[in-house]
Scaffold this motif. Structure first.
Motif, PDB file in Angstrom:
ATOM      1  N   GLU A 166      59.961  22.357  26.935  1.00 23.81           N
ATOM      2  CA  GLU A 166      61.386  22.355  27.799  1.00 23.81           C
ATOM      3  C   GLU A 166      62.510  21.161  26.628  1.00 23.81           C
ATOM      4  OE1 GLU A 166      60.282  18.889  30.570  1.00 23.81           O
ATOM      5  OE2 GLU A 166      60.209  17.725  29.024  1.00 23.81           O
ATOM      6  N   THR A 171      69.188  29.688  22.809  1.00 24.16           N
ATOM      7  CA  THR A 171      70.276  30.269  22.761  1.00 24.16           C
ATOM      8  C   THR A 171      71.510  28.604  23.267  1.00 24.16           C
ATOM      9  OG1 THR A 171      70.372  32.314  23.914  1.00 24.16           O
ATOM     10  CG2 THR A 171      72.368  30.863  24.374  1.00 24.16           C
ATOM     11  N   ASN A 199      60.005  29.372  28.946  1.00 28.86           N
ATOM     12  CA  ASN A 199      59.179  28.085  28.538  1.00 28.86           C
ATOM     13  C   ASN A 199      57.643  27.724  27.560  1.00 28.86           C
ATOM     14  OD1 ASN A 199      61.138  27.774  31.162  1.00 28.86           O
ATOM     15  ND2 ASN A 199      61.472  25.789  29.716  1.00 28.86           N
ATOM     16  N   THR A 217      75.315  23.432  26.638  1.00 33.13           N
ATOM     17  CA  THR A 217      74.087  23.323  26.920  1.00 33.13           C
ATOM     18  C   THR A 217      73.515  24.912  25.851  1.00 33.13           C
ATOM     19  OG1 THR A 217      75.278  25.548  27.898  1.00 33.13           O
ATOM     20  CG2 THR A 217      75.625  23.787  29.056  1.00 33.13           C
ATOM     21  N   THR A 223      64.784  31.490  26.103  1.00 32.03           N
ATOM     22  CA  THR A 223      64.483  32.103  26.745  1.00 32.03           C
ATOM     23  C   THR A 223      62.731  32.107  27.737  1.00 32.03           C
ATOM     24  OG1 THR A 223      63.008  33.127  24.793  1.00 32.03           O
ATOM     25  CG2 THR A 223      65.415  33.836  25.528  1.00 32.03           C
ATOM     26  N   THR A 267      69.860  27.356  25.758  1.00 29.80           N
ATOM     27  CA  THR A 267      68.367  27.443  27.083  1.00 29.80           C
ATOM     28  C   THR A 267      67.833  27.947  26.099  1.00 29.80           C
ATOM     29  OG1 THR A 267      69.812  29.120  27.275  1.00 29.80           O
ATOM     30  CG2 THR A 267      70.556  27.992  29.207  1.00 29.80           C
TER      31      THR A 267
END
Length: 340
Positions: free
Chosen positions: A94, A138, A120, A114, A118, A116
């Motif tokens: 995470e 990303t 978890n 930010t 692809t 993110t």
């Protein structure tokens, strides 16, 4: 002005994962720890001041504002465990923007950066100690306000939050998005390797003179430095056998105010190389501003000062030192160029 950069995988105490194998056993363990640990182990070199497993942006705060000098390329993370998995092991990661790491600042939420993933979840297959799959990361900086990042170093962790049948490592259980910052007071881009802009070929009315403080020697060298001929040079003779610390101050008058993006000094021959130089500029010849210092290889031949952005000047003053000191050696400047 972007180049590649690095990211980080977290660890509050970044230590090596020391492993031992037992004979023909396919079991591995951290010395002194009987638990099965899951961890991140990214190969590669990491920037000085950043932990292992870090992917880092290099950010300069310059007189024209923040400039990102380096940034990560493609970022992928896999995981390992200290013993072969008895069955398929599910590992969950995470993004943890609020997690603090001692010695590093937390990237502020209002900086507009930010991160993110692809996916978890990664799987370490039964009988193996490394996941076959990877998670791509990303980092979106399209809306970044880099001016918010004023501390020396930042880390945003991507941590292992859980693993079936194993424990996330406390030492190397994270990956980091990192930001290293530096403040550049002058206009010289110290990372630039060459002059930028359009070369001014008409040097009519330009003049140059030099002065050696240690000896009091000085002379006009206009005819040597503006004729476009690298074989015609102004030679600054050192005062003593060890002259590498002896300053030569050369002043260039361009005759009028130009808006320049860079300037460059060419020298003649490796034994007459310029080791380093500090550049000052002025529009009136009275008030001077130090713009920065550069160092060069003795093989570079072209000593360029590229600026963060074009700005006005008429006068350029260079304080330089030689690579070599000794009788018959010194600095031999062959040509001065300016670029709009």
């Amino acid at each position: 002005m972007k180049t590649k950069y690095l990211l980080g995988i977290c660890a509050l105490a970044i230590g090596s994962v020391a492993m031992t194998s037992c004979g023909d056993d396919d079991t591995y363990d951290v010395v002194g720890n009987p638990d099965t640990l899951v961890y991140v182990n990214i190969a590669g070199d990491f920037p000085e001041g950043m932990p292992k497993n870090s992917f880092t942006y290099v950010l300069y705060h310059t007189p024209i504002g923040p400039v990102v000098m380096e940034e990560p390329g493609d970022i992928e993370i896999d995981v390992m465990c200290t013993k072969n998995a008895p069955s398929d092991m599910q590992v969950t990661l995470e993004v943890a923007p609020d997690m603090s790491v001692p010695g590093y600042a937390t990237i502020p939420a209002d900086a507009g950066i930010t991160v993110t993933l692809t996916s978890n979840t990664l799987t370490i297959p039964a009988g193996k100690n490394r996941s076959d799959d990877k998670i791509a990361v990303t980092v979106n900086t399209a809306n970044a306000d880099w001016s918010k990042l004023t501390e020396k170093a930042y880390l945003l962790p991507i941590r292992i939050s859980s693993a079936s049948g194993a424990t996330p490592s406390q030492a190397v259980g994270c990956a980091y998005i990192g930001v290293l910052t530096d403040v550049k007071a002058g206009m010289v881009n110290e990372s630039a390797t060459q002059a930028t802009g359009t070369q001014i070929t008409d040097k009519t009315g330009w003049t140059a003179s030099y002065f050696v403080p240690a000896t009091g020697a000085g002379a006009d060298c206009t005819e040597k430095l503006f004729d476009g001929n690298n074989n015609n040079y102004a030679y600054f003779v050192p005062n003593h056998a060890d002259a590498t610390n002896e300053e030569v101050i050369t002043t260039f008058d361009l005759g009028k105010v130009y808006t320049l993006s860079s300037v460059q000094i060419n020298y003649f021959g490796n034994y007459y190389a310029i080791k380093d130089g500090t550049i000052e500029t002025s529009v009136d010849g009275e008030e001077w501003t130090v713009q920065g210092t550069r160092t060069w290889s003795r093989l570079s031949r072209n000593c360029a000062f590229a600026f963060w952005a074009p700005f006005q000047m008429r006068y350029v003053r260079l304080t330089s030192h030689s690579f070599y000191g000794g009788t018959g050696e010194g600095q031999a400047m062959a040509e001065f160029w300016a670029y709009e």
